[in-house]
Scaffold this motif. Structure first.
Motif, short mmCIF file in Angstrom:
data_model
loop_
_atom_site.label_atom_id
_atom_site.label_comp_id
_atom_site.label_asym_id
_atom_site.label_seq_id
_atom_site.Cartn_x
_atom_site.Cartn_y
_atom_site.Cartn_z
N GLY A 129 6.23 15.56 -53.24
CA GLY A 129 5.62 15.38 -54.71
C GLY A 129 4.51 14.45 -55.35
O GLY A 129 4.28 14.23 -55.83
N ASP A 130 5.11 13.67 -53.81
CA ASP A 130 4.27 11.91 -54.17
C ASP A 130 2.65 12.20 -53.52
O ASP A 130 2.49 13.09 -53.20
CB ASP A 130 4.68 11.34 -53.03
CG ASP A 130 6.57 10.28 -53.15
OD1 ASP A 130 6.75 10.67 -54.03
OD2 ASP A 130 6.18 10.00 -52.10
N ALA A 131 1.93 11.88 -54.20
CA ALA A 131 0.45 11.90 -53.91
C ALA A 131 -0.08 10.97 -52.96
O ALA A 131 0.43 10.46 -52.28
CB ALA A 131 -0.12 10.76 -55.50
N TYR A 132 -0.99 12.04 -52.06
CA TYR A 132 -1.17 12.11 -51.12
C TYR A 132 -1.98 10.42 -50.78
O TYR A 132 -3.10 10.68 -51.56
CB TYR A 132 -1.91 12.59 -50.22
CG TYR A 132 -2.38 13.49 -49.54
CD1 TYR A 132 -2.12 13.39 -48.27
CD2 TYR A 132 -4.01 13.01 -49.29
CE1 TYR A 132 -2.05 12.54 -46.70
CE2 TYR A 132 -4.73 12.75 -48.01
CZ TYR A 132 -4.40 13.00 -47.37
OH TYR A 132 -4.49 12.60 -45.87
N VAL A 143 -1.46 23.30 -47.22
CA VAL A 143 -1.40 23.82 -47.83
C VAL A 143 -2.09 24.14 -49.33
O VAL A 143 -2.60 23.19 -50.11
CB VAL A 143 -0.06 24.39 -47.99
CG1 VAL A 143 0.55 24.85 -46.70
CG2 VAL A 143 1.04 23.19 -49.30
N PRO A 144 -2.31 25.00 -50.19
CA PRO A 144 -2.75 25.88 -51.60
C PRO A 144 -1.75 25.25 -52.30
O PRO A 144 -0.70 25.37 -52.82
CB PRO A 144 -2.69 27.71 -51.62
CG PRO A 144 -2.45 27.93 -50.71
CD PRO A 144 -2.24 27.17 -49.43
N ALA A 145 -2.68 24.53 -53.69
CA ALA A 145 -1.81 23.93 -54.42
C ALA A 145 -1.19 24.24 -55.51
O ALA A 145 -1.71 26.26 -55.38
CB ALA A 145 -2.99 22.39 -55.05
N THR A 146 -0.07 24.13 -56.15
CA THR A 146 0.54 24.88 -56.77
C THR A 146 0.55 24.24 -57.99
O THR A 146 -0.18 23.02 -58.62
CB THR A 146 2.08 25.67 -56.44
OG1 THR A 146 2.70 24.41 -56.09
CG2 THR A 146 2.34 26.33 -54.92
N GLU A 147 1.40 25.42 -59.17
CA GLU A 147 1.91 24.59 -60.34
C GLU A 147 2.80 22.85 -60.61
O GLU A 147 2.32 22.04 -60.89
CB GLU A 147 2.80 25.34 -61.56
CG GLU A 147 2.14 24.67 -62.90
CD GLU A 147 2.44 25.91 -63.93
OE1 GLU A 147 2.29 25.61 -65.02
OE2 GLU A 147 2.47 26.88 -63.71
N ASP A 148 3.02 23.73 -59.71
CA ASP A 148 4.68 22.12 -58.76
C ASP A 148 4.17 21.16 -58.15
O ASP A 148 3.88 20.04 -58.19
CB ASP A 148 5.78 23.10 -58.28
CG ASP A 148 6.50 23.37 -59.48
OD1 ASP A 148 6.59 23.20 -60.53
OD2 ASP A 148 7.87 24.65 -58.90
N LEU A 149 3.26 21.65 -57.35
CA LEU A 149 3.11 20.50 -56.31
C LEU A 149 1.41 20.76 -56.35
O LEU A 149 0.15 21.45 -55.42
CB LEU A 149 2.98 20.79 -55.04
CG LEU A 149 4.56 20.73 -54.25
CD1 LEU A 149 5.26 21.45 -53.34
CD2 LEU A 149 5.05 19.49 -54.61
N PRO A 150 0.64 20.21 -57.11
CA PRO A 150 -1.35 20.14 -57.23
C PRO A 150 -1.58 19.61 -56.21
O PRO A 150 -0.77 18.82 -55.40
CB PRO A 150 -1.36 19.05 -58.85
CG PRO A 150 0.14 18.64 -59.05
CD PRO A 150 0.75 18.84 -58.04
N ALA A 151 -2.83 19.76 -56.13
CA ALA A 151 -3.24 19.63 -55.30
C ALA A 151 -3.67 18.16 -54.69
O ALA A 151 -3.45 16.77 -56.13
CB ALA A 151 -5.19 19.53 -55.72
N ASP A 152 -3.83 17.84 -53.93
CA ASP A 152 -3.43 16.25 -52.90
C ASP A 152 -2.42 15.68 -53.43
O ASP A 152 -1.81 14.21 -53.74
CB ASP A 152 -4.84 14.91 -53.49
CG ASP A 152 -6.04 15.13 -53.54
OD1 ASP A 152 -6.24 15.98 -52.28
OD2 ASP A 152 -6.57 15.25 -54.09
N ILE A 175 2.59 17.71 -44.66
CA ILE A 175 1.81 18.78 -45.24
C ILE A 175 1.21 18.19 -46.51
O ILE A 175 1.96 17.78 -47.54
CB ILE A 175 2.21 20.00 -45.70
CG1 ILE A 175 3.25 20.08 -44.13
CG2 ILE A 175 1.67 21.47 -46.15
CD1 ILE A 175 4.18 21.67 -43.87
N VAL A 176 0.03 17.98 -47.05
CA VAL A 176 -0.97 18.14 -48.31
C VAL A 176 -1.07 19.54 -48.92
O VAL A 176 -1.78 20.91 -48.35
CB VAL A 176 -1.50 17.78 -48.31
CG1 VAL A 176 -2.85 17.35 -46.81
CG2 VAL A 176 -2.69 16.55 -49.26
N ALA A 177 -0.99 19.36 -50.21
CA ALA A 177 -1.58 20.60 -51.10
C ALA A 177 -3.55 20.23 -51.08
O ALA A 177 -3.43 19.57 -51.80
CB ALA A 177 -0.95 20.76 -51.88
N GLN A 178 -3.93 21.28 -51.57
CA GLN A 178 -5.19 21.41 -51.90
C GLN A 178 -5.81 22.77 -53.13
O GLN A 178 -5.56 23.55 -52.14
CB GLN A 178 -6.37 21.65 -50.58
CG GLN A 178 -7.58 20.40 -50.70
CD GLN A 178 -7.54 20.12 -49.28
OE1 GLN A 178 -8.05 20.70 -48.77
NE2 GLN A 178 -8.28 18.88 -49.55
#
Lengths: 178, 178
Positions: A129-132, A143-152, A175-178
């Motif tokens: 959940g921290d900002a990348y 991995v694809p961004a979700t509502e809980d774990l948005p991009a970056d 692992i980062v969301a994008q």
């Protein structure tokens, strides 16, 4: 005084005058030479003094940097020991000997982290959940961004990262969301 | 030329001569002043240049010393972790989990010792029968000398000692014969 005597005297005086003039010309040339030399030495002296100030400042900075980051190499080499200790602590133990061994491993890990902290080494903050932050986090998977774990944002931390003061010893592997 | 004219001319020449002499005296004094100034600046320049050489050498030595002993503080703090790991390895394990944990501890110990060795840290040689060297061994107990272990030999090593290059980080704690 005879006319010849007068003439001789006049010639003597003129010769003296000539000698004086020559000596004066020599003196003028000597003054010019000395002035040039004096100005050159003054200039060289002032430059040398400026260089001393520069060298002194540069060396103070270098010493401060060397002192601040002196533990960098050894600290870097200790990170895998810390990983190994943390991995060892994941072991489920069944008996008293195992528990005692685990207690020992915990003590060693605490001791290492305390020693590193005193030298300015700290874990780089990184959690789900921290900002990348590409300056201190290294994305090993996307991995694809979700509502809980948005991009970056960080989805998972693979391996802890550490820094020495402002320098990254090893980035957090995430692992980062994008 | 009348006598008066001749006289006037002679006076003019003498006046010129006087002016020349005055100017020459001024020039001589100017030369003295310039020579003094030039010599002073030359001296100051040469001193500054010598100081630059001194500062440069001193700083190189300081940097070399800082570099050579940079790991001293962190290495010193790691010694108790090494003691703890060695103590943990004395534990008798019964099951597979214990053996796996012990294997992990062995790896960490090897890793730490290798990292320290790369930085110049080594165990101080000390074993039963070795000559006691007060520079690197610390006698914590004295026992009577025997035929096998004469005076000033090590009878037993209590705790390993370590040094960083030529500096003792911690002496070997030993029992010594006397």
């Amino acid at each position: 005084m005879s006319e010849k005597e007068e003439f001789t005297e006049e010639v003597e005086e003129l010769k003296d005058l000539e000698t004086e003039a020559e000596e004066k010309a020599e003196a003028v040339s000597e003054i010019e030479k000395l002035t040039t030399e004096r100005d050159q030495f003054e200039d060289q002296f002032l430059r040398a003094r400026a260089e001393i100030a520069n060298i002194t400042n540069r060396n103070r900075n270098e010493r401060e940097q060397l002192q601040k980051y002196r533990s960098q190499d050894l600290a870097k080499k200790l990170l895998s020991s810390i990983d190994n200790l943390e991995r060892a602590l994941q072991t489920e133990v069944q008996d008293e000997q195992g528990a005692s061994l685990k207690k020992g491993v915990e003590m060693v890990l605490e001791g290492l982290l305390a020693a590193l902290k005193e030298e300015g080494v700290e874990e780089i903050p990184a959690a789900k959940g921290d900002a990348y932050d590409p300056n201190v986090h290294h994305g090993v998977q996307i991995v694809p961004a979700t509502e809980d774990l948005p991009a970056d944002t960080i989805v998972e931390v693979f391996q802890k990262g550490y820094r020495l003061h402002d320098r990254v010893l090893r980035p957090s592997m995430v692992i980062v969301a994008q």
